[in-house]
Scaffold this motif. Structure first.
Motif, short mmCIF file in Angstrom:
data_model
loop_
_atom_site.label_atom_id
_atom_site.label_comp_id
_atom_site.label_asym_id
_atom_site.label_seq_id
_atom_site.Cartn_x
_atom_site.Cartn_y
_atom_site.Cartn_z
N PRO A 1 -3.23 7.23 -19.77
CA PRO A 1 -2.56 7.53 -18.73
C PRO A 1 -1.41 8.03 -18.55
CG PRO A 1 -3.89 5.61 -18.07
CD PRO A 1 -3.62 6.31 -19.54
N ILE A 2 -0.42 7.53 -19.53
CA ILE A 2 1.40 8.13 -19.57
C ILE A 2 1.43 9.80 -20.06
CG2 ILE A 2 2.00 8.01 -22.18
CD1 ILE A 2 4.57 7.20 -20.61
N GLN B 1 1.41 11.90 -16.49
CA GLN B 1 1.61 11.54 -14.98
C GLN B 1 2.89 12.23 -15.44
OE1 GLN B 1 3.88 7.80 -16.42
NE2 GLN B 1 1.77 6.71 -15.85
N THR B 2 4.04 12.93 -14.10
CA THR B 2 5.36 13.79 -14.19
C THR B 2 6.30 13.13 -14.86
OG1 THR B 2 4.52 14.72 -12.97
CG2 THR B 2 6.69 15.10 -13.02
N GLU C 1 10.11 11.45 -15.73
CA GLU C 1 11.53 11.55 -14.45
C GLU C 1 12.10 12.42 -15.01
OE1 GLU C 1 11.24 10.31 -11.32
OE2 GLU C 1 9.15 10.39 -11.40
N PRO D 1 6.67 11.83 -23.44
CA PRO D 1 6.09 10.99 -22.63
C PRO D 1 4.94 10.72 -23.62
CG PRO D 1 6.29 12.29 -21.70
CD PRO D 1 6.95 12.55 -22.24
N PRO E 1 8.16 7.92 -20.17
CA PRO E 1 8.07 9.03 -18.92
C PRO E 1 9.63 9.65 -18.36
CG PRO E 1 8.20 7.16 -18.41
CD PRO E 1 8.78 6.60 -20.09
N GLY F 1 2.72 16.19 -17.32
CA GLY F 1 1.12 15.51 -17.58
C GLY F 1 -0.15 16.65 -17.94
#
Length: 190
Positions: free
Chosen positions: A12-13, A16-17, A19, A51, A56, A153
């Protein structure tokens, strides 16, 4: 320094968007970049985003070797070292889209034909806080766009338009070799 574990497609990482990095010059960011560079070199790869190593944050490392550049004037090698880009911003520097083969450490053993802008401008900062601002094309532009996608992501198959041009490297290589030796339609070899 350490070789970091690379997240593979399905983790899943990778969807993701990431940071923003609050302090690009922080010691922990410098350590992360050093470990990412070591991991990139160990994998003999062109790029690696945070990521992909389970962090992240908006940073990636990349290199463009002289043998990978195209004949385009702004397709330039990154020199002998690896570039670290923190909190990058990428914008188009032209409208031409080209489709080329890509691979990814997070999708091992596979390649796909991916459409990308031929020319881009990217900005960001280094771990020492120095600003980076470059306009590039060709392979250099492709690597930066690929790594930038990781921060948003996006994996390269999500950009593909023709899944007939996606497969295992050894199968694609075998098929390409067979097509070179295949008889032309309606005639004989020779």
């Amino acid at each position: 320094m350490a070789i970091l574990k690379i997240a593979r497609m399905g983790n899943p990482i990778l969807l993701q968007t990431a940071e923003p990095v609050p302090d690009p010059t922080a010691p922990e960011i410098r350590r992360l970049v050093a470990d990412m560079v070591e991991t990139l070199l160990d994998a003999d790869a062109a790029g690696l985003a945070a990521p992909q190593v389970h962090v992240p944050l908006r940073l990636f490392v990349f290199r463009v070797r002289p043998e990978r550049v195209t004949a385009l004037a702004e397709d330039t090698p990154t020199g002998p070292g690896v570039v670290a880009l923190i909190n990058p911003v990428v914008e188009p520097a032209g409208e031409r889209i080209v489709v080329e083969w890509e691979g990814c450490l997070s999708i091992p053993g596979l390649r796909g034909a991916v459409p990308r802008l031929e020319r881009i401008r990217y900005r960001g900062v280094t771990p020492s806080g120095e600003p980076v601002d470059a306009t590039v094309s060709g392979f250099h532009a492709r690597v930066v766009q690929h790594e930038m996608d990781h921060l948003d992501g996006i994996l390269y198959p999500m950009r593909m338009e023709d899944f007939a041009l996606f497969g295992f490297i050894e199968e694609l290589t075998r098929a390409a070799a067979a097509s070179v030796h295949a008889p032309r339609e309606g005639g004989r070899d020779g």
